[in-house]
Write an enzyme that holds these catalytic residues in place. Sequence first.
Site, PDB file in Angstrom:
ATOM      1  N   LYS A 164      -0.943  -2.800  -1.923  1.00 50.49           N
ATOM      2  CA  LYS A 164      -1.238  -3.216  -0.541  1.00 50.49           C
ATOM      3  C   LYS A 164      -2.618  -2.694  -0.130  1.00 50.49           C
ATOM      4  O   LYS A 164      -3.175  -1.809  -0.787  1.00 50.49           O
ATOM      5  CB  LYS A 164      -0.144  -2.689   0.392  1.00 50.49           C
ATOM      6  CG  LYS A 164      -0.018  -1.178   0.422  1.00 50.49           C
ATOM      7  CD  LYS A 164       1.273  -0.745   1.121  1.00 50.49           C
ATOM      8  CE  LYS A 164       1.382   0.763   1.187  1.00 50.49           C
ATOM      9  NZ  LYS A 164       2.719   1.185   1.658  1.00 50.49           N
ATOM     10  N   ARG A 195      11.802   2.784  10.211  1.00 52.25           N
ATOM     11  CA  ARG A 195      10.766   1.755  10.332  1.00 52.25           C
ATOM     12  C   ARG A 195      11.412   0.376  10.313  1.00 52.25           C
ATOM     13  O   ARG A 195      11.500  -0.269  11.335  1.00 52.25           O
ATOM     14  CB  ARG A 195       9.740   1.929   9.213  1.00 52.25           C
ATOM     15  CG  ARG A 195       8.457   1.170   9.415  1.00 52.25           C
ATOM     16  CD  ARG A 195       7.328   1.671   8.530  1.00 52.25           C
ATOM     17  NE  ARG A 195       7.576   1.536   7.096  1.00 52.25           N
ATOM     18  CZ  ARG A 195       6.706   1.923   6.167  1.00 52.25           C
ATOM     19  NH1 ARG A 195       5.550   2.471   6.517  1.00 52.25           N
ATOM     20  NH2 ARG A 195       6.981   1.780   4.877  1.00 52.25           N
ATOM     21  N   HIS A 209      13.147   3.714   1.736  1.00 48.75           N
ATOM     22  CA  HIS A 209      11.845   4.397   1.688  1.00 48.75           C
ATOM     23  C   HIS A 209      12.003   5.812   2.244  1.00 48.75           C
ATOM     24  O   HIS A 209      12.584   5.996   3.305  1.00 48.75           O
ATOM     25  CB  HIS A 209      10.833   3.593   2.502  1.00 48.75           C
ATOM     26  CG  HIS A 209       9.402   4.020   2.312  1.00 48.75           C
ATOM     27  ND1 HIS A 209       8.830   4.201   1.063  1.00 48.75           N
ATOM     28  CD2 HIS A 209       8.421   4.301   3.206  1.00 48.75           C
ATOM     29  CE1 HIS A 209       7.554   4.566   1.207  1.00 48.75           C
ATOM     30  NE2 HIS A 209       7.285   4.639   2.496  1.00 48.75           N
ATOM     31  N   ARG A 266       8.313   2.724  -6.734  1.00 50.07           N
ATOM     32  CA  ARG A 266       7.165   2.032  -6.126  1.00 50.07           C
ATOM     33  C   ARG A 266       5.989   3.009  -6.116  1.00 50.07           C
ATOM     34  O   ARG A 266       5.924   3.939  -5.346  1.00 50.07           O
ATOM     35  CB  ARG A 266       7.529   1.567  -4.709  1.00 50.07           C
ATOM     36  CG  ARG A 266       8.718   0.603  -4.684  1.00 50.07           C
ATOM     37  CD  ARG A 266       8.986   0.065  -3.291  1.00 50.07           C
ATOM     38  NE  ARG A 266       9.174   1.103  -2.305  1.00 50.07           N
ATOM     39  CZ  ARG A 266      10.316   1.736  -2.067  1.00 50.07           C
ATOM     40  NH1 ARG A 266      11.410   1.424  -2.746  1.00 50.07           N
ATOM     41  NH2 ARG A 266      10.369   2.671  -1.147  1.00 50.07           N
ATOM     42  N   TYR A 312     -29.190   9.880  15.949  1.00 48.14           N
ATOM     43  CA  TYR A 312     -28.702   9.669  17.321  1.00 48.14           C
ATOM     44  C   TYR A 312     -28.292  10.986  17.963  1.00 48.14           C
ATOM     45  O   TYR A 312     -27.634  11.820  17.326  1.00 48.14           O
ATOM     46  CB  TYR A 312     -27.476   8.758  17.303  1.00 48.14           C
ATOM     47  CG  TYR A 312     -27.786   7.317  16.969  1.00 48.14           C
ATOM     48  CD1 TYR A 312     -28.603   6.551  17.800  1.00 48.14           C
ATOM     49  CD2 TYR A 312     -27.246   6.727  15.837  1.00 48.14           C
ATOM     50  CE1 TYR A 312     -28.875   5.223  17.502  1.00 48.14           C
ATOM     51  CE2 TYR A 312     -27.502   5.401  15.532  1.00 48.14           C
ATOM     52  CZ  TYR A 312     -28.323   4.651  16.367  1.00 48.14           C
ATOM     53  OH  TYR A 312     -28.590   3.347  16.062  1.00 48.14           O
ATOM     54  N   CYS A 315     -24.904   7.382  11.099  1.00 49.16           N
ATOM     55  CA  CYS A 315     -25.130   6.090  11.765  1.00 49.16           C
ATOM     56  C   CYS A 315     -24.202   5.039  11.163  1.00 49.16           C
ATOM     57  O   CYS A 315     -23.464   5.309  10.223  1.00 49.16           O
ATOM     58  CB  CYS A 315     -26.579   5.646  11.575  1.00 49.16           C
ATOM     59  SG  CYS A 315     -27.804   6.878  12.023  1.00 49.16           S
ATOM     60  N   MET A 316     -24.272   3.834  11.681  1.00 44.39           N
ATOM     61  CA  MET A 316     -23.395   2.778  11.182  1.00 44.39           C
ATOM     62  C   MET A 316     -23.680   2.452   9.713  1.00 44.39           C
ATOM     63  O   MET A 316     -22.754   2.234   8.924  1.00 44.39           O
ATOM     64  CB  MET A 316     -23.553   1.506  12.029  1.00 44.39           C
ATOM     65  CG  MET A 316     -22.558   0.429  11.665  1.00 44.39           C
ATOM     66  SD  MET A 316     -22.790  -1.109  12.572  1.00 44.39           S
ATOM     67  CE  MET A 316     -22.242  -0.653  14.207  1.00 44.39           C
ATOM     68  N   ASP A 317     -24.941   2.440   9.348  1.00 44.72           N
ATOM     69  CA  ASP A 317     -25.311   1.962   8.011  1.00 44.72           C
ATOM     70  C   ASP A 317     -26.052   2.986   7.163  1.00 44.72           C
ATOM     71  O   ASP A 317     -26.327   2.739   5.997  1.00 44.72           O
ATOM     72  CB  ASP A 317     -26.215   0.735   8.144  1.00 44.72           C
ATOM     73  CG  ASP A 317     -25.710  -0.198   9.216  1.00 44.72           C
ATOM     74  OD1 ASP A 317     -24.614  -0.750   9.014  1.00 44.72           O
ATOM     75  OD2 ASP A 317     -26.376  -0.328  10.258  1.00 44.72           O
TER      76      ASP A 317
HETATM   77  C1  LIG Z   1       3.188   2.054   0.760  1.00 46.77           C
HETATM   78  C2  LIG Z   1       4.590   2.044   0.301  1.00 46.77           C
HETATM   79  C3  LIG Z   1       4.925   2.610  -0.924  1.00 46.77           C
HETATM   80  C4  LIG Z   1       3.942   3.380  -1.774  1.00 46.77           C
HETATM   81  O1  LIG Z   1       3.821   4.690  -1.261  1.00 46.77           O
HETATM   82  P1  LIG Z   1       2.913   5.775  -2.019  1.00 46.77           P
HETATM   83  O2  LIG Z   1       3.152   7.032  -1.259  1.00 46.77           O
HETATM   84  O3  LIG Z   1       1.511   5.291  -1.875  1.00 46.77           O
HETATM   85  O4  LIG Z   1       3.364   5.805  -3.403  1.00 46.77           O
HETATM   86  C5  LIG Z   1       6.215   2.473  -1.368  1.00 46.77           C
HETATM   87  N1  LIG Z   1       7.143   1.835  -0.618  1.00 46.77           N
HETATM   88  C6  LIG Z   1       6.863   1.305   0.588  1.00 46.77           C
HETATM   89  C7  LIG Z   1       7.936   0.629   1.353  1.00 46.77           C
HETATM   90  C8  LIG Z   1       5.583   1.398   1.094  1.00 46.77           C
HETATM   91  O5  LIG Z   1       5.309   0.876   2.279  1.00 46.77           O
END
Ligand SMILES: *Cc1c(COP(=O)(O)O)cnc(C)c1O
Length: 374
Positions: free
Chosen positions: A41, A139, A169, A222, A268, A314-316
């Site tokens: 992600k 969540r 999770h 995951r 700045y 700065c920004m850049d």
């Molecule tokens: C982002 C996410 C993960 C991965 O988590 P890490 O701590 O980066 O390994 C696993 N499961 C869910 C549902 C997530 O949103």
Amino acid sequence: MTGTFNYRPTRAIVDVRAIRANVRNLNKILPSETGVIAVVKADGYGHGATESAQAAFQEGAIMAAVATPDEALSLRDSGIHQPILVLGPVPITFLREAIRQDIIVTIPGVQWAQSAADELQGIKESLKTHVKIDTGMGRIGVRSEEEILKLLEILEGTSAIRVEGIFTHFATADEQDTKRTEEQFRKFNRLVEYFPERPKLVHAANSAAALRFPNFALDAVRFGIGMYGIAPSEVVAQELPFQLERALQLETEISFVKQAQTKEPISYGATYETEPGEWIATLPIGYADGLKRGLRNQQVLIRGRRIPIVGTICMDQCMVRLPERLPEGEPVVLLGKQGDEEITMEEWATRIGTIPYEIAVTIARRVQRQYFGD
Ligand SMILES: *Cc1c(COP(=O)(O)O)cnc(C)c1O
């Protein structure tokens, strides 16, 4: 993301071999029946979603996971044909496209399941799903036996929704105290029992849990932050079962050099004033690249030495104080290794009171990613 142009020396160098090594080493410590789901992600935590997913698949990852429908579609567009799971809730309007593109979606709750069943009524194909169980993250997900029974009733009434997985999770898997994680795991196992048949992928562990509790690995883990070589927390960093290899290095080059003649204000707000004779270099990187303004007291690496940023970022662009005259074009490392020195995302995170995850995803799109080690 990587444009056609590349006239600016500011770049994020991604070592694909490091990602592969992290997945490979994780696989070695997991039970043989456990698969790795590569979490890519937020553009692979800033490392590039497609390249990161490909690296993980080369090491036998069984699936990629993303947060949004668009991220899933863009992986498909870039030629990823392996299973893709969207972890977050998706709008009902996405479901037909999900079926067309063979994207697995998460069932976040009972109401959503009802809406999905209504939307897909009468279709011949079926939507692949994983059911989310909320065991303490607070969540998304179904939270109780009652909700699961309601959900199962809805699922029984439709052939358009196929449950291929169940997951939860952890909220505190990266913390010293493991009690909550153990409780979540117990609750999860208890709630999974209500499903008439166990789907093929029951999964719970994120990186922290995968690295610390291989006995919570179930059918898959995951793997997100750890895949990029970053420890989820200081606690996990102390308990790593193998060395994580950092995949990203943020670099630029000195773009301009001057010697102060007098006490000269820099940037700045004129918050920094030189001493006469000081060498000041300008770097072509700023907060629009992810070098957050709050990093004004951070250092960079030049010729293997720590060199302080001076004045407001700065920004850049930003300015640094050199110990001596150095040429324009001199390599600068903002994140990563140079000589014997290293600056980590953890260091930046500590400096501005956040976690390395946020640093990784803050490196802007306009910073070109360059890949090697493939
Ligand atoms: C982002 C996410 C993960 C991965 O988590 P890490 O701590 O980066 O390994 C696993 N499961 C869910 C549902 C997530 O949103």
